[in-house]
Design a protein around this motif. Sequence first.
Motif, PDB file in Angstrom:
ATOM      1  N   LEU A  29       0.829  -1.210   0.000  1.00 34.21           N
ATOM      2  CA  LEU A  29       0.000   0.000   0.000  1.00 34.21           C
ATOM      3  C   LEU A  29       0.861   1.258   0.000  1.00 34.21           C
ATOM      4  O   LEU A  29       0.569   2.226  -0.720  1.00 34.21           O
ATOM      5  CB  LEU A  29      -0.929  -0.012   1.215  1.00 34.21           C
ATOM      6  CG  LEU A  29      -1.965   1.110   1.281  1.00 34.21           C
ATOM      7  CD1 LEU A  29      -2.892   1.058   0.077  1.00 34.21           C
ATOM      8  CD2 LEU A  29      -2.766   1.030   2.570  1.00 34.21           C
ATOM      9  N   GLU A  74       0.776   4.093  -2.916  1.00 34.16           N
ATOM     10  CA  GLU A  74       0.493   5.498  -2.610  1.00 34.16           C
ATOM     11  C   GLU A  74       1.622   6.400  -3.090  1.00 34.16           C
ATOM     12  O   GLU A  74       1.371   7.493  -3.620  1.00 34.16           O
ATOM     13  CB  GLU A  74       0.264   5.664  -1.108  1.00 34.16           C
ATOM     14  CG  GLU A  74      -1.044   5.042  -0.623  1.00 34.16           C
ATOM     15  CD  GLU A  74      -1.201   5.058   0.877  1.00 34.16           C
ATOM     16  OE1 GLU A  74      -2.340   4.994   1.350  1.00 34.16           O
ATOM     17  OE2 GLU A  74      -0.162   5.123   1.600  1.00 34.16           O
ATOM     18  N   LYS A  75       2.864   5.941  -2.929  1.00 37.12           N
ATOM     19  CA  LYS A  75       3.999   6.729  -3.414  1.00 37.12           C
ATOM     20  C   LYS A  75       3.973   6.814  -4.933  1.00 37.12           C
ATOM     21  O   LYS A  75       4.307   7.850  -5.525  1.00 37.12           O
ATOM     22  CB  LYS A  75       5.308   6.108  -2.930  1.00 37.12           C
ATOM     23  CG  LYS A  75       6.541   6.968  -3.192  1.00 37.12           C
ATOM     24  CD  LYS A  75       7.775   6.348  -2.567  1.00 37.12           C
ATOM     25  CE  LYS A  75       9.018   7.209  -2.810  1.00 37.12           C
ATOM     26  NZ  LYS A  75       8.956   8.499  -2.119  1.00 37.12           N
ATOM     27  N   THR A  83       1.857   9.646  -6.140  1.00 39.75           N
ATOM     28  CA  THR A  83       2.411  10.999  -6.045  1.00 39.75           C
ATOM     29  C   THR A  83       3.055  11.415  -7.363  1.00 39.75           C
ATOM     30  O   THR A  83       3.068  12.597  -7.710  1.00 39.75           O
ATOM     31  CB  THR A  83       3.448  11.101  -4.910  1.00 39.75           C
ATOM     32  OG1 THR A  83       4.570  10.263  -5.197  1.00 39.75           O
ATOM     33  CG2 THR A  83       2.841  10.681  -3.574  1.00 39.75           C
ATOM     34  N   GLN A 107      -3.861   3.745 -10.685  1.00 37.10           N
ATOM     35  CA  GLN A 107      -5.021   3.704  -9.800  1.00 37.10           C
ATOM     36  C   GLN A 107      -5.454   2.264  -9.542  1.00 37.10           C
ATOM     37  O   GLN A 107      -5.864   1.917  -8.427  1.00 37.10           O
ATOM     38  CB  GLN A 107      -6.189   4.493 -10.416  1.00 37.10           C
ATOM     39  CG  GLN A 107      -6.086   6.005 -10.291  1.00 37.10           C
ATOM     40  CD  GLN A 107      -6.457   6.506  -8.898  1.00 37.10           C
ATOM     41  OE1 GLN A 107      -6.615   5.741  -7.955  1.00 37.10           O
ATOM     42  NE2 GLN A 107      -6.594   7.822  -8.776  1.00 37.10           N
ATOM     43  N   LEU A 162      -3.268   0.833  -6.865  1.00 36.15           N
ATOM     44  CA  LEU A 162      -3.668   1.299  -5.540  1.00 36.15           C
ATOM     45  C   LEU A 162      -4.901   0.535  -5.060  1.00 36.15           C
ATOM     46  O   LEU A 162      -4.991   0.151  -3.892  1.00 36.15           O
ATOM     47  CB  LEU A 162      -3.946   2.801  -5.570  1.00 36.15           C
ATOM     48  CG  LEU A 162      -4.405   3.443  -4.246  1.00 36.15           C
ATOM     49  CD1 LEU A 162      -3.378   3.208  -3.143  1.00 36.15           C
ATOM     50  CD2 LEU A 162      -4.648   4.937  -4.441  1.00 36.15           C
ATOM     51  N   SER A 169     -10.671   3.715  -5.715  1.00 42.34           N
ATOM     52  CA  SER A 169      -9.544   3.715  -6.646  1.00 42.34           C
ATOM     53  C   SER A 169      -9.894   2.955  -7.920  1.00 42.34           C
ATOM     54  O   SER A 169      -9.496   3.351  -9.022  1.00 42.34           O
ATOM     55  CB  SER A 169      -8.313   3.088  -5.986  1.00 42.34           C
ATOM     56  OG  SER A 169      -7.912   3.825  -4.846  1.00 42.34           O
TER      57      SER A 169
END
Length: 445
Positions: A266, A270-271, A274, A289, A292, A308
């Motif tokens: 996870l 998430e990184k 970014t 997406q 994620l 997501s």
Amino acid sequence: MAPDTERITHLIRQVCLERRWGPTKLARELSMAAGRGPRGMSRQYARKLLAGERKPGELWLPAVARVLELPADHLARIPSPEPVTADTVESVLALGRSDVDRRIFLKSASGGTVLAFLGVPDAEAITRRVRTADATAVRVGQGEVDAIRSMVTTLGDMAAEYGGGHVRHLARTYLTDNAGPWLKGRYTAATGRQLYAATSQLAHLLGWMTQDEGDDQRHQDLARTYYAHAWRLADEAREPELAATALRGASVQAIARGPRHRAEALALAEKCMTYAHELSDPRAIAYYQSTLADAAALDGDHRLATASLAASQTQIERTATAPTGQSWASHFTIGRWAYASGMILAKMGDLSAARAHLHQALEVYGLDRRRTRASVLGDLGGIHLRQGDLDGALAVWTDFLDCAEGIQSVKVRDAAEDLHVRLARHETVPAARELAQRAAALLAR
């Protein structure tokens, strides 16, 4: 000469991983090998040996050699690993060279956070190499960059057809023998950024191939380290899409390793997002997406997974009629999205929707790569069986076994193993017994 602590630690860890030993079992085996009975070494001492906090003294060294099944003087003769330096180019080339020797332990960055293994990119790496290049070094231009990109495409296409284990040795050799001298050559800053970006793609491909070739600890550690280098090279080249793709690869690998790695999966996903925020290509955004969503589903966060997945669908639907581009994420077609989303839905327990998505991936959108098609068929057969549809499972798994011939892939082998185990309970059905025998033959090769 006293052997190096890091080398001994690696060897002890290796044997414990292969034999599934913890500190208690290690302590007992070393104690017995030293002739000190089953309790001669404490569990705490064994734990410190595994952690690299202690080096076995003269009393325990012969016992370590016996347990590792090595000649008594072998520990002192094993070469030290090539150092992983702060320079990403030197580090990735050391990784490629060390990849061929199972005794060598390539240590990633360590620290207290879940993503510490990634290390830290060097923002000035390219500028410094341009400034300090040796005047006698090979001159590098667009032709060399294009050559790496072309090789990545060629090797990637072969791996997509026949599995990561099929051509990984070629990719590794190309990294060290071809890309290596160019990375150490003379070039402009603009060419350097393209060169780092192309090498990032090659390192990412090596990570994927290594992960797909073997599911043992060595292959998985190597794959993760290749992904980390791919990310650092992409970040240093200022290529957000390639950086996101490398992080996605590492996240998918963590997902494949199961619930114990859900926090890392996870955090990596998430990184990855970014970097995705800097992109405009809807196909690429849908790609990240969906990752994620997959990581969130593994983590049990169905709310985030659903959101997501919906965001991924919104993006992929914008590309349904658009031609496939040249970007790194351009292979993420709506068919591959249907497969990915189907497996996420299965992970969340919605087997009917998952089955529909996988059928769409195969029959409506089409998947032309043999390895991908075999993977979908393997997963779809399992979903049919979980829903009580044995006939449907047998029909799909027949196609899977036809497609799986000659593919060198952990994912495909895992699907064959799953098929073989699940059909054992249906051995009274002739068609099921025949498929199980075919799967066993495939696994035996």
